[in-house]
Scaffold this active site. Structure first.
Site, PDB file in Angstrom:
ATOM      1  N   ASP A 104      -3.451  -4.266  17.258  1.00  0.00           N
ATOM      2  CA  ASP A 104      -3.160  -5.065  16.486  1.00  0.00           C
ATOM      3  C   ASP A 104      -1.822  -6.103  17.129  1.00  0.00           C
ATOM      4  OD1 ASP A 104      -2.944  -6.613  13.865  1.00  0.00           O
ATOM      5  OD2 ASP A 104      -1.311  -5.189  13.014  1.00  0.00           O
ATOM      6  N   GLY A 127       0.794  -1.181  -0.028  1.00  0.00           N
ATOM      7  CA  GLY A 127       0.030  -0.106  -0.126  1.00  0.00           C
ATOM      8  C   GLY A 127       0.913   1.365  -0.040  1.00  0.00           C
ATOM      9  N   ALA A 130       2.938   2.179   2.430  1.00  0.00           N
ATOM     10  CA  ALA A 130       4.065   2.216   3.554  1.00  0.00           C
ATOM     11  C   ALA A 130       4.742   1.027   2.854  1.00  0.00           C
ATOM     12  CB  ALA A 130       3.395   1.934   4.725  1.00  0.00           C
ATOM     13  N   LYS A 131       6.121   0.932   3.468  1.00  0.00           N
ATOM     14  CA  LYS A 131       7.057   0.049   3.369  1.00  0.00           C
ATOM     15  C   LYS A 131       8.116   0.070   4.639  1.00  0.00           C
ATOM     16  CE  LYS A 131      10.405   3.201   0.646  1.00  0.00           C
ATOM     17  NZ  LYS A 131      10.987   3.252  -0.611  1.00  0.00           N
ATOM     18  N   LYS A 185      10.411   2.629   9.016  1.00  0.00           N
ATOM     19  CA  LYS A 185       8.946   2.498   8.500  1.00  0.00           C
ATOM     20  C   LYS A 185       8.708   3.895   7.741  1.00  0.00           C
ATOM     21  CE  LYS A 185       7.196  -1.513  11.050  1.00  0.00           C
ATOM     22  NZ  LYS A 185       5.782  -2.074  11.476  1.00  0.00           N
TER      23      LYS A 185
END
Length: 942
Positions: free
Chosen positions: A487, A14, A16-17, A33
């Protein structure tokens, strides 16, 4: 970005990486990040959120090194630099322990050192077992001729030994295979319980065909597989854990095209005799540069790669369940499971007799007498396996490990958090999980210890409790900063090089203000309220934490077993009894705790503080507190020594500036002065601590109930882990009465009852002795009465397990006092001892308190605190607030009101720090020494 150099890309998805970077001119690694934004306003908002996360200071949270914005052409990149955890994530660690445990106990991990030994690789196991099972006189003669000078008797003996070794190795592989069959949907296991004896080709140059019932043929090339096992440089164990589609059918395997044989034959050169791996719905396939792709040429789908330390083994597919010389009997387990709970698959593996005539007679299936003997000796076998658990499970519990390549399959890494839920729960197949029957003899080491998978595959007990305690401390620090992670899962819990827990990946974390809504998180760890799109808060993290604890104990990894506790609870299919059967009897407390954490009602789940105060963690918390005390002593001693050395060195420098020549005598004198200064400073630091303690005790306020001095505010030196709080048991009641009796010595209501506020001098003189007797009798009676009526009696214990504080809570639905009938009977029983005048004063106090409570709010659905007291020597350490916080937070989760009755301004100040405010003031005219009664309350914030 100019300060960092990119080492490799970890993951992409998406907007982000994740990058592995290192600082320029330094070898230290970090994880960066990056998230891209088109608008500067959105980037600034993300920057503020990241800065709030960076404020969390805890050794169990991944440390934020730097947060900044980088302008990249027309986009803005939010860069968050965090510490790099060399130990990888928890899921990698658990799965590596599973594979290493089997390989270690089966003896297969010595394969690299015994490449020439045909009994130590899968291909030779197949060949030798087939040859031994089909021995005849011609083969026996051939073996004798090939062995040179060996006689036929020696040849037969060798064959018998090889046959026994092969059977043991087959049992080892079968145990390995049976464990991983829990990751296969139940549909693929139908019709595969009975194995067919393989047919041996007489021509050894042709590929060996192994045929099983209800499964496609597998062709193993004799020569190629041996070479491949020795030629693989990456040392990867390959196997499969599910099939290709989400709807599984055994007929799909049977009706596969004929080209499947050639594909399987081709894949054998790549060490892949596997089905496909079906990634969970919340996972995304990300190609990581520099890593080998998990998709092997010629395979039917995704092949899962597990890195092993010593060998390359091509594991038998759990879907096809081929095995030589073994037979699986489908028997009924005495512990049957519920509709969606794990299917119990008992694995009674027995050796099959060879199908050839030979002079050496082998054992056949167990007779009725053997079965009876096995049943009679079951308990002894079970006890011996429990006794040797430390030797059978992973002995290298805390040993550093290299990152497993099992999750090099990017499908097992997380997606961008905003895309993590894109599959419907209804599309997910139910999957069985293997709970081995205690009576099944897997015989891992080739002996008769009857070890089972539950003994072999389990985290070491100390490591398990240490890790879950550290995870709880990390979650506690998150919740204390008014954040919700949202999460929590085993993939987002990392391990440092020293195997310390670190919680990371705060991409979905939110600031806790009021209740939140909207689906967020990873499906298998989601709480029911999130799945139902209801409002949620911190209890959602508690539910996810319970899922992680279950994974760590049972090693049933939820993304692989396709199990969602939240969905089962919603559908009413969660079986508590079957759930508890997955835990040993000795570990029933942790099973009960996890069940409480997985409660369908979020208001009934324990807070993180209540979890940390569970008896399971008492010993760990004591060890941590002792260790922290030792560190404080060392740090204080080191600082005093450093200061003394600096002072003495300054004195020496000053003397050098004044005197150009220093003789040896002066040097000796200066060194003696340094040593003396060190001793003096150490003594001074110790004396200063004693002086502070004495000053603290002298300055204690005599008001022993709910005052700022008696309860104390949490000071900067306060360490929660030096104390243990828990609910009191029956044998603690006498000590609780003593603590309350001492704490209420100068409390206004008991001053009035004892006559200390009377104008009569004689009554005042008798009030001290009378007050002690009244308080002792009253609290002894009252504490026992509240205990019998299920009040919550909390206590705080010091490191010597001495009770130092007591809090008495009435739960919602109770009147705030014991039943009136019982109370009147108890009070009347005290009448002959204290007289009518004293009993009349007690009645006045009780009626005024009851009147104040009713004038404020007559509802009984509240948490009411009638009594709390702290021992005198602990009143300035914040013990009172520490003791009350769990119930206050619990009331917040339940959306209940907290109430307390106070009698002075100091007591008001104390409760104000806990969030309570004065809701009603009752003016008093008939109680001498008491002007007002204040009712303080705290309403739920959501």
């Amino acid at each position: 970005m100019n300060k960092y150099e990119v080492v490799k890309l970890i993951g992409v998805g998406g907007e982000a990486k994740a990058l592995l970077v290192k600082r320029i001119n330094s070898d230290k690694l970090y994880v960066m990040k990056q998230r891209m934004f088109f608008l500067l306003e959105e980037a600034n908002e993300g920057l503020c959120e990241a800065m709030s996360l960076a404020k969390i200071q805890s050794p169990y949270i991944v440390r934020f090194e730097e947060v900044f914005l980088d302008n990249n052409s027309n986009m803005f990149s939010l860069c968050i630099v965090m510490e790099y955890c060399e130990g990888g994530d928890l899921m990698d660690n658990l799965f590596k322990r599973i594979s290493d445990s089997f390989l270690k106990n089966s003896g297969l991990n010595n394969n690299q050192n015994n490449n020439n030994n045909n009994n130590n690789n899968l291909n030779s196991i197949v060949n030798n077992n087939i040859l031994n099972n089909n021995k005849n006189s011609k083969q026996s003669t051939t073996n004798t001729n090939s062995s040179g000078s060996n006689s036929s008797i020696a040849s037969n003996t060798t064959n018998n030994n090889n046959n026994n070794n092969n059977i043991n190795n087959n049992n080892n592989l079968k145990a390995y295979e049976n464990f991983f069959s829990k990751y296969v949907p139940s549909e693929t296991l139908k019709g595969v319980n009975q194995l067919v004896e393989p047919n041996c080709n007489k021509d050894n140059n042709k590929p060996i065909e192994i045929t099983t019932t209800d499964s496609p043929r597998i062709i193993i090339n004799d020569n190629e597989s041996t070479n491949n096992l020795n030629s693989q440089s990456d040392q990867i164990l390959q196997f499969s854990i599910s099939s290709e589609s989400s709807s599984f059918s055994n007929n799909d395997l049977i009706n596969s095209p004929n080209s499947n044989d050639s594909n399987l034959h081709q894949s054998s050169s790549n060490s892949s005799i596997c089905g496909d791996y079906s990634s969970p719905p919340n996972l995304e396939k990300i190609s990581s540069p520099g890593t080998s792709t998990p998709y092997q040429k010629g395979s039917n789908g995704n092949t899962v790669n597990i890195r092993c330390s010593d060998i390359v083994v091509e594991a038998v597919s759990p879907i096809k369940t081929e095995s030589i010389g073994c037979q699986i009997r489908s028997t009924t387990s005495p512990c049957t499971s519920g509709p969606t709970s794990p299917q119990m698959i008992p694995l009674n593996i027995v050796e099959q007799p060879p199908q050839s005539t030979s002079t050496s007679k082998t054992d056949s299936s167990p007779t009725g007498a053997d079965v009876k003997k096995t049943k009679m000796t079951w308990w002894k076998t079970y006890k011996s396996s429990k006794k040797d658990k430390k030797q059978t499970i992973c002995s290298n519990a805390c040993e550093s490990f290299s990152n497993s390549t099992f999750f090099n399959d990017p499908s097992s890494h997380s997606q961008p958090q905003h895309q993590q839920l894109h599959s419907s729960p209804q599309q997910l197949p139910q999957s069985p999980r293997l709970k081995p029957n205690i009576e099944s003899s897997l015989n891992i080491n080739g002996n008769n210890n009857n070890n089972n998978c539950s003994t072999l595959l389990k985290l070491p007990r100390k490591l398990f409790y240490t890790w879950i305690y550290q995870i709880c401390l990390g979650v506690q620090s998150i919740h204390k900063n008014h954040l919700v992670h949202l999460d929590l899962k085993s993939e987002n819990i990392f391990l440092s090089e020293s195997q310390k827990i670190k919680i990371g990946d705060f991409g979905l974390a939110k600031k806790y203000e009021n209740s939140m809504s909207g689906v967020a998180g990873t499906y298998y760890y989601l709480s029911p309220e999130i799945l139902l799109n209801k409002n949620y808060s911190r209890p959602a993290d508690i539910f996810s934490l319970g899922c992680i604890f279950y994974e760590m104990y049972t090693l049933n990894l939820l993304p692989l077993t396709k199990r969602s506790f939240g969905q089962e609870l919603i559908e009413g299919k969660f079986d508590r009894k079957a759930f508890k059967q997955e835990f040993d009897d000795s570990d029933e407390p942790i099973a009960d705790l996890i069940l409480d954490m997985l409660n369908l009602d979020q208001n009934l789940r324990p807070t993180i503080d209540l979890i940390l105060q569970n008896k399971l963690f008492e010993r760990i918390s004591d060890i941590n507190s002792s260790f922290n005390n030792l560190l404080n002593i060392v740090n204080n001693t080191g600082s005093s020594i450093t200061n003394s050395k600096s002072n003495s060195s300054n004195n020496l420098n000053n003397s050098n500036s004044n005197n150009d020549i220093i003789n040896n005598n002066n040097n000796n004198n200066s060194s003696n002065n340094i040593n003396n200064n060190n001793i003096v400073n150490l003594n001074n630091s110790y004396n200063n601590k004693q002086d502070k303690c004495e000053q603290r005790n002298k300055s204690l306020n005599q008001n022993g109930f709910l005052s700022t001095s008696s309860m104390g505010s949490i000071s900067s030196s306060f360490n929660e882990h030096e104390f243990v709080r828990r609910q009191l048991e029956k044998n603690d009641l006498d000590a609780a009465a003593d603590v309350l009796c001492e704490a209420f010595k100068e409390e206004p209501r008991f001053q009035f009852v004892s006559g200390a506020t009377s104008d009569n001098l004689e009554t005042k003189n008798k009030s001290i002795e009378l007050g002690q007797t009244i308080r002792k009798s009253f609290f002894t009676m009252c504490v026992r009465l509240m205990f019998d009526n299920k009040f919550m009696l909390w206590g705080c214990f010091d490191y010597e397990n001495k009770l130092i504080a007591v809090a008495c809570w009435s739960t919602p639905g109770k009147s705030g006092a014991p039943p009136m009938t019982q109370l009147i009977v108890k009070i009347l029983s005290m009448l002959p001892k204290f007289g009518f005048r004293t009993m009349k004063r007690i009645g006045k106090i009780m009626s005024n308190i009851d009147k104040a409570m009713k004038n404020h709010d007559s509802k009984l659905d509240v948490y009411y605190l009638p009594y709390i007291g702290v021992s005198k020597e602990y009143r300035d350490l914040g013990v009172g607030q520490y003791l009350l916080k769990p119930v206050i937070e619990w009331a917040e989760h339940q959306r209940k009101t907290v109430k307390a009755v106070v009698f002075s301004q100091k007591q008001i100040n104390f409760f104000s720090k806990l969030g309570l405010s004065v809701g009603h003031t009752e003016k008093i005219t008939n109680l001498k020494g008491i002007n007002s009664i204040y009712v303080m309350s705290k309403n739920s914030q959501y």
